[in-house]
Design a protein around this motif. Structure first.
Motif, PDB file in Angstrom:
ATOM      1  N   CYS A  79      28.990  64.606  35.360  1.00 32.70           N
ATOM      2  CA  CYS A  79      28.428  63.709  34.352  1.00 32.70           C
ATOM      3  C   CYS A  79      27.550  62.727  35.117  1.00 32.70           C
ATOM      4  N   SER A  80      26.250  62.830  34.911  1.00 29.73           N
ATOM      5  CA  SER A  80      25.293  61.968  35.602  1.00 29.73           C
ATOM      6  C   SER A  80      24.428  61.303  34.550  1.00 29.73           C
TER       7      SER A  80
ATOM      8  N   GLY B 281      34.092  71.548  41.970  1.00 25.51           N
ATOM      9  CA  GLY B 281      33.715  70.170  42.262  1.00 25.51           C
ATOM     10  C   GLY B 281      33.732  69.361  40.982  1.00 25.51           C
ATOM     11  N   ILE B 282      34.095  68.112  41.111  1.00 25.81           N
ATOM     12  CA  ILE B 282      34.048  67.182  39.985  1.00 25.81           C
ATOM     13  C   ILE B 282      33.194  66.013  40.442  1.00 25.81           C
ATOM     14  N   ALA B 283      32.104  65.780  39.723  1.00 25.42           N
ATOM     15  CA  ALA B 283      31.130  64.784  40.149  1.00 25.42           C
ATOM     16  C   ALA B 283      30.789  63.839  39.013  1.00 25.42           C
ATOM     17  N   SER B 284      30.600  62.582  39.369  1.00 23.32           N
ATOM     18  CA  SER B 284      30.308  61.588  38.345  1.00 23.32           C
ATOM     19  C   SER B 284      29.634  60.370  38.950  1.00 23.32           C
ATOM     20  N   GLY B 285      28.870  59.718  38.110  1.00 25.58           N
ATOM     21  CA  GLY B 285      28.449  58.371  38.437  1.00 25.58           C
ATOM     22  C   GLY B 285      29.627  57.458  38.120  1.00 25.58           C
ATOM     23  N   VAL B 286      29.533  56.234  38.551  1.00 27.16           N
ATOM     24  CA  VAL B 286      30.599  55.266  38.317  1.00 27.16           C
ATOM     25  C   VAL B 286      30.049  54.138  37.464  1.00 27.16           C
ATOM     26  N   PHE B 287      30.790  53.785  36.422  1.00 26.87           N
ATOM     27  CA  PHE B 287      30.430  52.679  35.549  1.00 26.87           C
ATOM     28  C   PHE B 287      31.646  51.788  35.395  1.00 26.87           C
ATOM     29  N   MET B 288      31.465  50.505  35.646  1.00 26.42           N
ATOM     30  CA  MET B 288      32.568  49.549  35.558  1.00 26.42           C
ATOM     31  C   MET B 288      33.740  49.973  36.447  1.00 26.42           C
ATOM     32  N   GLU B 289      33.380  50.458  37.644  1.00 26.37           N
ATOM     33  CA  GLU B 289      34.328  50.852  38.684  1.00 26.37           C
ATOM     34  C   GLU B 289      35.189  52.065  38.343  1.00 26.37           C
ATOM     35  N   LYS B 290      34.735  52.889  37.404  1.00 25.55           N
ATOM     36  CA  LYS B 290      35.470  54.103  37.033  1.00 25.55           C
ATOM     37  C   LYS B 290      34.491  55.252  36.855  1.00 25.55           C
ATOM     38  N   PHE B 291      35.005  56.466  37.031  1.00 26.93           N
ATOM     39  CA  PHE B 291      34.218  57.650  36.702  1.00 26.93           C
ATOM     40  C   PHE B 291      33.926  57.621  35.208  1.00 26.93           C
TER      41      PHE B 291
ATOM     42  N   ILE C 198      32.643  64.297  44.154  1.00 29.35           N
ATOM     43  CA  ILE C 198      31.383  63.678  44.569  1.00 29.35           C
ATOM     44  C   ILE C 198      31.082  62.565  43.576  1.00 29.35           C
ATOM     45  N   PHE C 199      30.640  61.405  44.094  1.00 32.48           N
ATOM     46  CA  PHE C 199      30.269  60.332  43.178  1.00 32.48           C
ATOM     47  C   PHE C 199      29.187  59.444  43.759  1.00 32.48           C
ATOM     48  N   THR C 200      28.482  58.761  42.858  1.00 29.18           N
ATOM     49  CA  THR C 200      27.544  57.713  43.232  1.00 29.18           C
ATOM     50  C   THR C 200      27.952  56.454  42.488  1.00 29.18           C
ATOM     51  N   SER C 201      27.704  55.313  43.133  1.00 27.55           N
ATOM     52  CA  SER C 201      28.131  54.045  42.554  1.00 27.55           C
ATOM     53  C   SER C 201      27.306  52.921  43.148  1.00 27.55           C
ATOM     54  N   GLY C 202      27.151  51.846  42.394  1.00 34.23           N
ATOM     55  CA  GLY C 202      26.490  50.664  42.938  1.00 34.23           C
ATOM     56  C   GLY C 202      27.242  50.114  44.130  1.00 34.23           C
ATOM     57  N   ALA C 203      28.561  50.302  44.142  1.00 31.28           N
ATOM     58  CA  ALA C 203      29.400  49.803  45.244  1.00 31.28           C
ATOM     59  C   ALA C 203      30.530  50.794  45.490  1.00 31.28           C
ATOM     60  N   PRO C 204      30.287  51.881  46.252  1.00 30.76           N
ATOM     61  CA  PRO C 204      31.314  52.891  46.458  1.00 30.76           C
ATOM     62  C   PRO C 204      32.563  52.353  47.146  1.00 30.76           C
ATOM     63  N   GLY C 205      33.665  52.959  46.828  1.00 33.62           N
ATOM     64  CA  GLY C 205      34.938  52.634  47.448  1.00 33.62           C
ATOM     65  C   GLY C 205      35.997  53.574  46.910  1.00 33.62           C
TER      66      GLY C 205
END
Length: 185
Positions: free
Chosen positions: A27-28, A69-79, A100-107
């Motif tokens: 989900c991107s 693979g399960i991939a997502s962007g992150v919104f409000m610190e969640k997939f 796999i994920f992308t985020s404004g602040a990965p962790g």
């Protein structure tokens, strides 16, 4: 080799007609950062990219794939919620997955809920790759957005190298968990 646009590396690992059967359910949204990583992987390896928003309540045949693979962007610190709901409903027990994920602040906290779902289903998480992604939500949008230029070419190449290493591990039956989360600004 990586970066040439050919599939030589994976064919050499598995023989003439065999390859690591991989689906990546993703989900991107927003800026399409996660899809950029997946498109780079798909340009070099025969992976099947499946947008979770297009399959709705239908399920894929998870057992057909060697790894999912399960991939997502992150919104409000969640997939994104569609990915989490799909995994909770459809992931079978004992499935091999990677994240796999992308985020404004990965962790690590970003994929905590997905890890809980995988743990409950006794899924084997082979690895995690995360990097920064560009975002322009208000009020940051007033200043051109945050994390401009992300994912970078280096981060995109890192995602491809991460998947290549999963293929090598599979070919050698030498699995080891790897967590690669880029945090450079």
């Amino acid at each position: 080799p990586l970066g040439t646009g050919t599939q030589t590396t994976i064919i050499n690992l598995f023989g003439e007609d065999n390859y690591l059967k991989t689906a990546i359910i993703y989900c991107s949204r927003h800026q399409g950062n996660t899809k950029k990583l997946l498109d780079a992987i798909a340009a070099q390896y025969p992976v099947e990219l499946i947008d979770v928003r297009e399959i709705g309540n239908n399920n894929i045949d998870w057992q057909y794939y060697d790894v999912v693979g399960i991939a997502s962007g992150v919104f409000m610190e969640k997939f994104y919620k569609p990915i989490l709901q799909y995994a909770a409903r459809h992931m079978p027990n004992d499935q091999r997955i990677f994240i796999i994920f992308t985020s404004g602040a990965p962790g690590a906290a970003r994929f905590k809920k997905l890890k809980e779902i995988a743990d409950a289903k006794q899924a084997a998480i082979l690895g995690v790759y995360g990097c920064r992604g560009y975002y322009n939500f208000f009020p940051v949008s007033l200043f051109g957005g945050g994390r401009q230029g992300h994912p970078t070419e280096e981060e995109i190449a890192g995602a491809v190298a991460f998947y290549a290493d999963l293929c090598r591990q599979f070919a050698e039956q030498d699995f080891h968990y790897q967590e690669i989360i880029h945090t450079k600004i």
